[in-house]
Design a protein around this motif. Sequence first.
Motif, mmCIF file in Angstrom:
data_model
loop_
_atom_site.group_PDB
_atom_site.id
_atom_site.type_symbol
_atom_site.label_atom_id
_atom_site.label_comp_id
_atom_site.label_asym_id
_atom_site.label_seq_id
_atom_site.Cartn_x
_atom_site.Cartn_y
_atom_site.Cartn_z
ATOM 1 N N TYR A 196 0.799 -1.224 0.000
ATOM 2 C CA TYR A 196 0.000 0.000 0.000
ATOM 3 C C TYR A 196 0.833 1.276 0.000
ATOM 4 N N GLU A 244 -4.884 5.178 3.320
ATOM 5 C CA GLU A 244 -4.848 3.724 3.514
ATOM 6 C C GLU A 244 -5.146 3.305 4.945
ATOM 7 N N PRO A 291 -10.382 2.609 4.068
ATOM 8 C CA PRO A 291 -10.694 1.187 4.269
ATOM 9 C C PRO A 291 -11.365 0.898 5.615
ATOM 10 N N ASP A 339 -14.695 -0.600 4.698
ATOM 11 C CA ASP A 339 -14.425 -2.040 4.737
ATOM 12 C C ASP A 339 -14.214 -2.612 3.329
ATOM 13 N N VAL A 340 -13.204 -2.058 2.621
ATOM 14 C CA VAL A 340 -12.990 -2.438 1.220
ATOM 15 C C VAL A 340 -11.729 -3.286 1.019
ATOM 16 N N LEU A 341 -11.096 -3.715 2.085
ATOM 17 C CA LEU A 341 -9.881 -4.502 1.933
ATOM 18 C C LEU A 341 -10.209 -5.922 1.475
ATOM 19 N N ASP A 350 -4.789 -7.962 1.211
ATOM 20 C CA ASP A 350 -4.305 -6.755 1.876
ATOM 21 C C ASP A 350 -3.849 -7.019 3.311
#
Length: 286
Positions: A104, A128, A132, A136-138, A142
């Motif tokens: 990242y 970063e 997220p 909650d897009v990890l 990741d």
Amino acid sequence: MNLDSYRLTGENTIRLSDYKTSENKSHDNEDIRNDIIPPLVKRLKDLHLKMNAEEKHGILVVLQALDAAGKDEAISYIFSNLNPQGLKTTTLGKPTETERKHDYLWRLHDALPAHGEVGILNRSHYEEVIAPRIHDVLSEGDYPEGADDNTLWSLRFEQIRNYERYLHQNNIHIVKFFFHMSKDEQKRRLLARMKDPDKQWEFSFSDVEEREYWDDYQKVFEDMLNETSTDYAPWYVLPADDAWHTRRLVNEIMVDLLRKIDPKYPEMTGEDKEKLKAYIRKLEDE
């Protein structure tokens, strides 16, 4: 002005709600804009020119905030006055497909200033540890081995602190500005954009949609400030409701940092100095 009152170095845990979004400076806007900022900009420009010529130090400027807090205006009114050859501006938006295939912090590399440059991050690697957590897009990739939702963010905070220490140890000075804006002021500014045809291009529907997560953002920002404020890469919490006062603070903080760096124009010595004298005589005798 006591700049230390805005500066966080991680020595104490703070509550973001204890910091003012306004210091009631709006009545001073005209004086700040016309009388105070111009000489500060000139001083900043002179110091930046010396640093650019010396090529020993660089400065990484981090601008972080919610939409309409004043990051773009700070760039326009302050940093755009600097020598373009020693200035680079980068906006780290949503990671591209290529960037997502790397760690990242990988995409930060090309945004870093060279020695002699000021690099500005309008949104930054701190996205970063913000977006997220809100959305909650990890993905599974990741998460480092052994990390989970309970340990990931403390690990990333530690990695960011270590990375910024590495940059500082290599003469890249880091100054981070958090534009602390109230919800009411954001509403006023967004409505002004939405109702003015000449400003509607600045508006994004997501700006309003993100307001639904206002309290979540405040908690995440508070964690970010507490976990990544250090003496070598401090955060400054700015009262962003006072737009011109905030621009003044950014300018004064930048001038203060450059004064401490104390850059000097390179001086010719030895054979080069003698050669310069000879070339001066040569041109004068033409």
